[in-house]
Design a protein around this motif. Structure first.
Motif, PDB file in Angstrom:
ATOM      1  N   LYS A  44      13.464  -2.408   0.797  1.00  0.00           N
ATOM      2  CA  LYS A  44      12.707  -1.977   1.979  1.00  0.00           C
ATOM      3  C   LYS A  44      11.410  -1.167   1.586  1.00  0.00           C
ATOM      4  O   LYS A  44      10.503  -1.373   2.050  1.00  0.00           O
ATOM      5  CB  LYS A  44      13.490  -0.763   2.877  1.00  0.00           C
ATOM      6  CG  LYS A  44      12.866  -0.268   3.945  1.00  0.00           C
ATOM      7  CD  LYS A  44      12.866  -1.356   5.012  1.00  0.00           C
ATOM      8  CE  LYS A  44      12.287  -0.893   6.507  1.00  0.00           C
ATOM      9  NZ  LYS A  44      12.076  -2.161   7.524  1.00  0.00           N
ATOM     10  N   ILE A  45      11.604  -0.606   0.323  1.00  0.00           N
ATOM     11  CA  ILE A  45      10.413  -0.069  -0.317  1.00  0.00           C
ATOM     12  C   ILE A  45       9.365  -1.105  -0.647  1.00  0.00           C
ATOM     13  O   ILE A  45       8.116  -0.953  -0.258  1.00  0.00           O
ATOM     14  CB  ILE A  45      10.974   0.868  -1.522  1.00  0.00           C
ATOM     15  CG1 ILE A  45      11.536   2.442  -1.018  1.00  0.00           C
ATOM     16  CG2 ILE A  45       9.890   1.395  -2.166  1.00  0.00           C
ATOM     17  CD1 ILE A  45      12.222   2.927  -2.125  1.00  0.00           C
ATOM     18  N   GLU A  46       9.842  -2.131  -1.211  1.00  0.00           N
ATOM     19  CA  GLU A  46       8.887  -3.213  -1.615  1.00  0.00           C
ATOM     20  C   GLU A  46       8.158  -3.814  -0.325  1.00  0.00           C
ATOM     21  O   GLU A  46       6.992  -3.965  -0.027  1.00  0.00           O
ATOM     22  CB  GLU A  46       9.551  -4.312  -2.246  1.00  0.00           C
ATOM     23  CG  GLU A  46       9.953  -4.207  -3.736  1.00  0.00           C
ATOM     24  CD  GLU A  46      10.766  -5.093  -4.259  1.00  0.00           C
ATOM     25  OE1 GLU A  46      10.423  -6.500  -3.774  1.00  0.00           O
ATOM     26  OE2 GLU A  46      11.673  -4.978  -5.034  1.00  0.00           O
ATOM     27  N   GLU A  47       9.199  -3.815   0.715  1.00  0.00           N
ATOM     28  CA  GLU A  47       8.262  -4.603   1.919  1.00  0.00           C
ATOM     29  C   GLU A  47       7.363  -3.439   2.530  1.00  0.00           C
ATOM     30  O   GLU A  47       6.342  -4.032   3.007  1.00  0.00           O
ATOM     31  CB  GLU A  47       9.414  -4.633   3.167  1.00  0.00           C
ATOM     32  CG  GLU A  47      10.440  -5.841   2.861  1.00  0.00           C
ATOM     33  CD  GLU A  47      11.458  -5.783   3.693  1.00  0.00           C
ATOM     34  OE1 GLU A  47      11.597  -5.065   4.868  1.00  0.00           O
ATOM     35  OE2 GLU A  47      12.455  -6.692   3.520  1.00  0.00           O
ATOM     36  N   LEU A  48       7.779  -2.329   2.502  1.00  0.00           N
ATOM     37  CA  LEU A  48       6.718  -1.370   2.905  1.00  0.00           C
ATOM     38  C   LEU A  48       5.634  -1.191   2.151  1.00  0.00           C
ATOM     39  O   LEU A  48       4.226  -0.996   2.855  1.00  0.00           O
ATOM     40  CB  LEU A  48       7.494   0.276   3.310  1.00  0.00           C
ATOM     41  CG  LEU A  48       8.535   0.195   4.436  1.00  0.00           C
ATOM     42  CD1 LEU A  48       9.213   1.547   4.266  1.00  0.00           C
ATOM     43  CD2 LEU A  48       7.942  -0.238   5.701  1.00  0.00           C
ATOM     44  N   SER A  49       5.724  -1.051   1.091  1.00  0.00           N
ATOM     45  CA  SER A  49       4.531  -1.133   0.176  1.00  0.00           C
ATOM     46  C   SER A  49       3.492  -2.440   0.269  1.00  0.00           C
ATOM     47  O   SER A  49       2.328  -2.150   0.317  1.00  0.00           O
ATOM     48  CB  SER A  49       5.137  -1.118  -1.534  1.00  0.00           C
ATOM     49  OG  SER A  49       5.820   0.103  -1.714  1.00  0.00           O
ATOM     50  N   LYS A  50       4.121  -3.326   0.161  1.00  0.00           N
ATOM     51  CA  LYS A  50       3.475  -4.700   0.483  1.00  0.00           C
ATOM     52  C   LYS A  50       2.536  -4.739   2.065  1.00  0.00           C
ATOM     53  O   LYS A  50       1.480  -4.918   1.906  1.00  0.00           O
ATOM     54  CB  LYS A  50       4.344  -5.856   0.547  1.00  0.00           C
ATOM     55  CG  LYS A  50       3.494  -7.215   0.691  1.00  0.00           C
ATOM     56  CD  LYS A  50       4.556  -8.353   0.560  1.00  0.00           C
ATOM     57  CE  LYS A  50       3.788  -9.696   0.672  1.00  0.00           C
ATOM     58  NZ  LYS A  50       4.936 -10.815   0.654  1.00  0.00           N
ATOM     59  N   LYS A  51       3.267  -4.198   2.761  1.00  0.00           N
ATOM     60  CA  LYS A  51       2.595  -3.882   4.315  1.00  0.00           C
ATOM     61  C   LYS A  51       1.431  -3.013   4.049  1.00  0.00           C
ATOM     62  O   LYS A  51       0.183  -3.142   4.804  1.00  0.00           O
ATOM     63  CB  LYS A  51       3.612  -3.343   5.127  1.00  0.00           C
ATOM     64  CG  LYS A  51       3.081  -3.421   6.757  1.00  0.00           C
ATOM     65  CD  LYS A  51       4.079  -2.953   7.637  1.00  0.00           C
ATOM     66  CE  LYS A  51       3.668  -2.902   9.045  1.00  0.00           C
ATOM     67  NZ  LYS A  51       4.631  -2.403   9.974  1.00  0.00           N
ATOM     68  N   ILE A  52       1.731  -1.722   3.323  1.00  0.00           N
ATOM     69  CA  ILE A  52       0.680  -0.755   3.281  1.00  0.00           C
ATOM     70  C   ILE A  52      -0.431  -1.460   2.501  1.00  0.00           C
ATOM     71  O   ILE A  52      -1.767  -1.123   2.660  1.00  0.00           O
ATOM     72  CB  ILE A  52       1.130   0.486   2.414  1.00  0.00           C
ATOM     73  CG1 ILE A  52       1.969   0.979   3.586  1.00  0.00           C
ATOM     74  CG2 ILE A  52      -0.033   1.350   2.027  1.00  0.00           C
ATOM     75  CD1 ILE A  52       2.908   2.123   3.003  1.00  0.00           C
ATOM     76  N   GLU A  55      -2.451  -3.944   4.786  1.00  0.00           N
ATOM     77  CA  GLU A  55      -3.233  -2.934   5.767  1.00  0.00           C
ATOM     78  C   GLU A  55      -4.459  -2.518   4.832  1.00  0.00           C
ATOM     79  O   GLU A  55      -5.461  -2.418   5.677  1.00  0.00           O
ATOM     80  CB  GLU A  55      -2.502  -1.995   6.385  1.00  0.00           C
ATOM     81  CG  GLU A  55      -1.592  -2.536   7.207  1.00  0.00           C
ATOM     82  CD  GLU A  55      -0.623  -1.427   7.903  1.00  0.00           C
ATOM     83  OE1 GLU A  55      -0.673  -0.212   7.873  1.00  0.00           O
ATOM     84  OE2 GLU A  55       0.490  -1.734   8.795  1.00  0.00           O
ATOM     85  N   GLU A  56      -4.307  -1.783   3.768  1.00  0.00           N
ATOM     86  CA  GLU A  56      -5.349  -1.355   3.157  1.00  0.00           C
ATOM     87  C   GLU A  56      -6.521  -2.377   2.841  1.00  0.00           C
ATOM     88  O   GLU A  56      -7.712  -2.109   2.633  1.00  0.00           O
ATOM     89  CB  GLU A  56      -4.999  -0.523   1.668  1.00  0.00           C
ATOM     90  CG  GLU A  56      -4.560   0.860   2.180  1.00  0.00           C
ATOM     91  CD  GLU A  56      -3.647   1.475   0.830  1.00  0.00           C
ATOM     92  OE1 GLU A  56      -3.881   0.837  -0.323  1.00  0.00           O
ATOM     93  OE2 GLU A  56      -3.368   2.481   1.134  1.00  0.00           O
ATOM     94  N   GLU A  57      -6.089  -3.580   2.496  1.00  0.00           N
ATOM     95  CA  GLU A  57      -7.079  -4.642   2.008  1.00  0.00           C
ATOM     96  C   GLU A  57      -7.932  -5.124   3.332  1.00  0.00           C
ATOM     97  O   GLU A  57      -8.728  -5.534   3.349  1.00  0.00           O
ATOM     98  CB  GLU A  57      -6.358  -5.772   1.446  1.00  0.00           C
ATOM     99  CG  GLU A  57      -5.850  -5.584   0.023  1.00  0.00           C
ATOM    100  CD  GLU A  57      -4.946  -6.592  -0.626  1.00  0.00           C
ATOM    101  OE1 GLU A  57      -4.743  -7.732   0.109  1.00  0.00           O
ATOM    102  OE2 GLU A  57      -4.474  -6.487  -1.595  1.00  0.00           O
ATOM    103  N   ASN A  58      -7.306  -5.032   4.709  1.00  0.00           N
ATOM    104  CA  ASN A  58      -7.877  -5.462   5.723  1.00  0.00           C
ATOM    105  C   ASN A  58      -8.820  -4.399   6.324  1.00  0.00           C
ATOM    106  O   ASN A  58      -9.409  -4.711   7.361  1.00  0.00           O
ATOM    107  CB  ASN A  58      -6.784  -5.866   6.887  1.00  0.00           C
ATOM    108  CG  ASN A  58      -5.714  -7.113   6.465  1.00  0.00           C
ATOM    109  OD1 ASN A  58      -6.429  -7.837   5.675  1.00  0.00           O
ATOM    110  ND2 ASN A  58      -4.669  -7.174   6.924  1.00  0.00           N
ATOM    111  N   LYS A  59      -8.824  -3.296   5.796  1.00  0.00           N
ATOM    112  CA  LYS A  59      -9.787  -2.264   6.169  1.00  0.00           C
ATOM    113  C   LYS A  59     -11.201  -2.516   5.795  1.00  0.00           C
ATOM    114  O   LYS A  59     -11.626  -2.920   4.810  1.00  0.00           O
ATOM    115  CB  LYS A  59      -9.403  -0.826   5.810  1.00  0.00           C
ATOM    116  CG  LYS A  59      -8.058  -0.385   6.733  1.00  0.00           C
ATOM    117  CD  LYS A  59      -7.712   0.894   6.489  1.00  0.00           C
ATOM    118  CE  LYS A  59      -6.563   1.271   7.218  1.00  0.00           C
ATOM    119  NZ  LYS A  59      -6.376   2.912   6.954  1.00  0.00           N
TER     120      LYS A  59
END
Length: 59
Positions: A44-52, A55-59
């Motif tokens: 779950k931590i890996e999934e959330l880290s990847k998602k974050i 999202e940071e790259e898309n900003k």
């Protein structure tokens, strides 16, 4: 299960030994549950880290 195996080998078990084996089985089972939960948390931590990160790259 271990009790049956030991009895099949001809090892007599008294009440104390039987209790200890049952406790050992329970401890092993609890360790397995704990390991599974830690693996789930890591995933779950890996999934959330990847998602974050995405999202940071898309900003």
């Amino acid at each position: 299960m271990r009790q049956k195996f030991l009895r099949d080998l001809g090892i007599d078990l008294d009440g104390t030994t039987d209790d200890l084996l049952q406790q050992f089985d329970l401890n092993g089972f609890m360790d397995e549950i704990s390991d599974n939960r830690l693996k789930e948390e890591d995933k779950k931590i890996e999934e959330l880290s990847k998602k974050i990160k995405e999202e940071e790259e898309n900003k």
